[in-house]
Design an enzyme around this catalytic site. Structure first.
Site, mmCIF file in Angstrom:
data_model
loop_
_atom_site.group_PDB
_atom_site.id
_atom_site.type_symbol
_atom_site.label_atom_id
_atom_site.label_comp_id
_atom_site.label_asym_id
_atom_site.label_seq_id
_atom_site.Cartn_x
_atom_site.Cartn_y
_atom_site.Cartn_z
ATOM 1 C CD GLU A 1 -5.064 -3.677 15.336
ATOM 2 O OE1 GLU A 1 -5.048 -4.623 14.520
ATOM 3 O OE2 GLU A 1 -4.031 -3.108 15.733
ATOM 4 N NE ARG B 1 -2.911 -2.320 2.995
ATOM 5 C CZ ARG B 1 -3.495 -2.541 4.146
ATOM 6 N NH1 ARG B 1 -4.115 -1.565 4.767
ATOM 7 N NH2 ARG B 1 -3.477 -3.733 4.686
ATOM 8 C CB SER C 1 -3.389 -8.069 10.943
ATOM 9 O OG SER C 1 -3.197 -8.752 9.731
ATOM 10 C CB CYS D 1 1.040 -1.544 16.567
ATOM 11 S SG CYS D 1 2.725 -1.075 16.875
HETATM 12 P P1 NAD Z 1 -1.415 -6.818 7.258
HETATM 13 O O1 NAD Z 1 -1.350 -7.987 8.168
HETATM 14 O O2 NAD Z 1 -2.582 -6.671 6.352
HETATM 15 O O3 NAD Z 1 -0.131 -6.803 6.302
HETATM 16 C C1 NAD Z 1 1.169 -6.944 6.792
HETATM 17 C C2 NAD Z 1 2.041 -7.597 5.710
HETATM 18 O O4 NAD Z 1 1.532 -8.903 5.428
HETATM 19 C C3 NAD Z 1 2.062 -6.835 4.395
HETATM 20 O O5 NAD Z 1 3.376 -6.822 3.893
HETATM 21 C C4 NAD Z 1 1.129 -7.638 3.509
HETATM 22 O O6 NAD Z 1 1.484 -7.602 2.141
HETATM 23 C C5 NAD Z 1 1.278 -9.045 4.032
HETATM 24 N N1 NAD Z 1 0.054 -9.834 3.874
HETATM 25 C C6 NAD Z 1 -1.214 -9.363 3.767
HETATM 26 N N2 NAD Z 1 -2.081 -10.371 3.649
HETATM 27 C C7 NAD Z 1 -1.357 -11.513 3.677
HETATM 28 C C8 NAD Z 1 -1.703 -12.901 3.621
HETATM 29 N N3 NAD Z 1 -2.965 -13.310 3.516
HETATM 30 N N4 NAD Z 1 -0.714 -13.797 3.705
HETATM 31 C C9 NAD Z 1 0.553 -13.412 3.828
HETATM 32 N N5 NAD Z 1 0.939 -12.106 3.892
HETATM 33 C C10 NAD Z 1 -0.007 -11.169 3.827
HETATM 34 O O7 NAD Z 1 -1.220 -5.538 8.187
HETATM 35 P P2 NAD Z 1 -1.361 -4.015 7.785
HETATM 36 O O8 NAD Z 1 -2.795 -3.697 7.576
HETATM 37 O O9 NAD Z 1 -0.402 -3.648 6.729
HETATM 38 O O10 NAD Z 1 -0.847 -3.306 9.129
HETATM 39 C C11 NAD Z 1 -1.681 -3.050 10.219
HETATM 40 C C12 NAD Z 1 -1.584 -4.144 11.251
HETATM 41 O O11 NAD Z 1 -0.230 -4.273 11.700
HETATM 42 C C13 NAD Z 1 -2.372 -3.823 12.505
HETATM 43 O O12 NAD Z 1 -2.978 -5.003 12.963
HETATM 44 C C14 NAD Z 1 -1.327 -3.336 13.480
HETATM 45 O O13 NAD Z 1 -1.661 -3.463 14.843
HETATM 46 C C15 NAD Z 1 -0.199 -4.219 13.126
HETATM 47 N N6 NAD Z 1 1.070 -3.668 13.581
HETATM 48 C C16 NAD Z 1 1.674 -4.274 14.633
HETATM 49 C C17 NAD Z 1 2.861 -3.770 15.115
HETATM 50 C C18 NAD Z 1 3.553 -4.434 16.271
HETATM 51 O O14 NAD Z 1 4.706 -4.131 16.498
HETATM 52 N N7 NAD Z 1 2.911 -5.340 16.982
HETATM 53 C C19 NAD Z 1 3.441 -2.640 14.525
HETATM 54 C C20 NAD Z 1 2.793 -2.051 13.436
HETATM 55 C C21 NAD Z 1 1.597 -2.577 12.975
#
Ligand code: NAD
Length: 497
Positions: free
Chosen positions: A381, A175, A224, A279
């Site tokens: 969340e 994104r 996530s 997060c």
């Molecule tokens: P997301 O899980 O949608 O995506 C994260 C990554 O996973 C991306 O690179 C994406 O391309 C990949 N991805 C997406 N769908 C996938 C699938 N089905 N299989 C494999 N890979 C896949 O997360 P997001 O929307 O980009 O980010 C927000 C989330 O991240 C929130 O839940 C937030 O709380 C979390 N977050 C956590 C921390 C932490 O340190 N705990 C820090 C930042 C964000």
């Protein structure tokens, strides 16, 4: 239209699939990013295997010089990095600078690699025997990162991994992939060998290829929770080292003796900053006792109504749009769910439009009271500019609520009572705790990581834990017998059988 390609050595293949990159402030597609596949990953891994051994045997001081130069280049490019980040993510430019800055701090830590990589040594562990341990790089590491910190989280990962002697493959969020690309360019400009850090774009197809690739030794994931758990399970089943950080629902406990003006000021930043897409945001406030709740609510309402929502390059805006139209719809749906579950929508951000930017993905600031722990909108969340009030009966209730929540990333307590703060910090089942600090992200020389469904795996990000994650510990026990005084070497290497 602007095209974002992979950052590899040589030309990127013509993409068979692409993903649109929005400008969340205008609601227009501003660029397209290529989505890669397993064949592209094979090519990148082959490059990494060629480059990594020489980098690992480059002395740590020389590797540190590259990190120092990289730090200088990031500082020199701070404004343009922040503007690019802001235009794809939607967070305001000052917030985007914070995103770059918190990643930069890990690069600064990594500049100390000659010092932090020093091993341990015991002289005379036995007669004529010395023991030492040394941390060696794993080989090739991979990072899969979320949209919400496109500068900071990649730097947490590749900064530590590369300084420690690994090659690195980064799969950033599709994104907002442009800032990770720019960082990779600056890393090469700083002196990193080409191919040491490669950026491959993609979705599940690329992620699955990374998890299954036999030559990738370790994966760091942030995103996530369901995907974190999936990556952790499948990656470890493939005998890789995996750390996978997931979602969050951080609570801010407000004790009756707290300075409420300070709390309101902290909450408006921590709940609504970056449109709540952090997060370590504080989307749940837990006042202790009805009187505290009522006093807090009275102060929160005007403060939230005074928040200014604007386009991401509006210098006066407190926060900008959320990242995509789907995410806007999702946040608004959560507000509707909260309403249907019986909570009170005190300030309603649904249907918010910004004059002149009617197609932008804006959600107005939202305050919800009367939230209880059985509600889905509390358990999950929301990741938007939404603050929920959950009223706690007493201190015990305030310790229990975050402790029993499925997520355990961060938590904060606001109080003037040192004993209550100490008790809370020691008992609460959450990985990162703030005492009168709303967003307790540890500094770069400590380590970052949540508990429960916020973090799968045993080793945290950056700091000493990050170094441990990206290296393996070798233990050497050595004996050098003397030659018996006659110049011959009396020591005979023992043989089997
Ligand atoms: P997301 O899980 O949608 O995506 C994260 C990554 O996973 C991306 O690179 C994406 O391309 C990949 N991805 C997406 N769908 C996938 C699938 N089905 N299989 C494999 N890979 C896949 O997360 P997001 O929307 O980009 O980010 C927000 C989330 O991240 C929130 O839940 C937030 O709380 C979390 N977050 C956590 C921390 C932490 O340190 N705990 C820090 C930042 C964000």
């Amino acid at each position: 239209m602007r095209q974002v390609d992979h950052f590899i050595v040589g030309d990127s293949p013509a993409p068979t699939r692409k993903h649109s990159i929005w400008n969340p402030s205008t609601g227009e597609v501003q660029a397209e990013v290529a989505l890669g596949d397993a064949a592209l990953l094979d090519k990148a891994v082959a490059t990494a295997k060629e480059v990594q051994p020489a980098w690992a045997s480059t002395n740590p001081q020389k590797r540190a010089r590259v990190m120092f130069k990289f730090k200088e280049l990031i500082e020199a490019n701070m404004q343009s990095l922040a503007e690019l980040l802001s235009s794809e993510h939607g967070k305001v430019v000052d917030d985007a600078k914070g995103d770059v800055q918190r990643g930069l701090e890990v690069i600064e830590y990594a500049c100390g690699i000659p010092q932090i990589l020093k091993g341990e040594y015991t002289q005379g562990a036995g007669p004529g025997i010395d023991v030492y341990s040394t941390r060696q790089p794993l080989g090739i590491g991979a990072g899969i990162t979320p949209f919400n910190f496109p500068a900071m989280i990649p730097m947490w990962m590749f900064g530590m991994a590369c300084a420690a002697g690994n090659a690195f493959i980064l799969k950033p969020s599709e994104r907002d992939p442009s800032v990770p690309m720019r960082l990779a360019e600056l890393f090469v400009e700083a002196g990193a060998p080409e191919g040491l850090l490669q950026v491959l774009h993609g979705d599940k197809e690329m992620v699955d290829a990374i998890i299954d690739h036999p030559d990738i030794a370790a994966i760091s994931f942030v995103g996530s929770s369901d995907i974190a758990q999936y990556i952790y399970s499948r990656g470890t089943a493939n005998a890789k080292r995996v750390q996978a950080f997931g979602g969050a629902k951080n609570h801010g406990i407000v004790m009756p003796d707290a300075d409420l003006d300070q709390v309101v000021n902290d909450l408006t930043g921590a709940a609504f900053g970056s449109a709540g897409e952090r997060c370590m945001a504080l989307p749940v406030v837990v006042p202790v006792g009805e009187d505290t709740a009522n006093r807090l609510r009275e102060k929160l309402i005007p403060a939230i109504n005074a928040l200014r929502v604007g386009v991401s390059n509006d210098p006066d805006a407190h926060y900008g749009p959320v990242v995509t139209p789907e995410h806007k719809a999702r946040v608004e749906q959560w507000i509707t769910t909260a309403e249907e579950e019986g909570s009170e929508i005190v300030i309603d951000g649904r249907g918010f439009t910004l004059q002149g930017h009617e197609n932008g993905f804006f959600v107005g600031p939202t305050l919800i009271d009367g939230v209880t722990e059985t509600m889905k909108s509390y358990q999950e969340e929301i990741f938007g500019p939404v603050l929920q009030i959950v009223r706690a009966k007493d201190f015990e209730d305030a310790v229990r609520l975050p402790s029993e929540h499925q997520y355990g990333n961060g938590v904060a307590i606001f109080t003037r009572n040192g004993h209550a703060a100490r008790e809370f910090a020691s008992r609460v089942q959450v990985g990162m705790v703030g005492v009168n600090v709303p967003i307790p992200v540890p500094v770069s020389y400590h380590s970052f990581g949540g508990w429960k469904r916020s973090g799968f795996g045993d080793i945290d990000q950056y700091g000493t834990e990050g170094l441990a994650f990206w290296t393996k510990n070798k233990k050497i026990t050595q004996r050098w017998p003397d030659g018996g005084g006659d110049g011959s070497n009396a020591f005979i290497i023992p043989t089997m059988g």
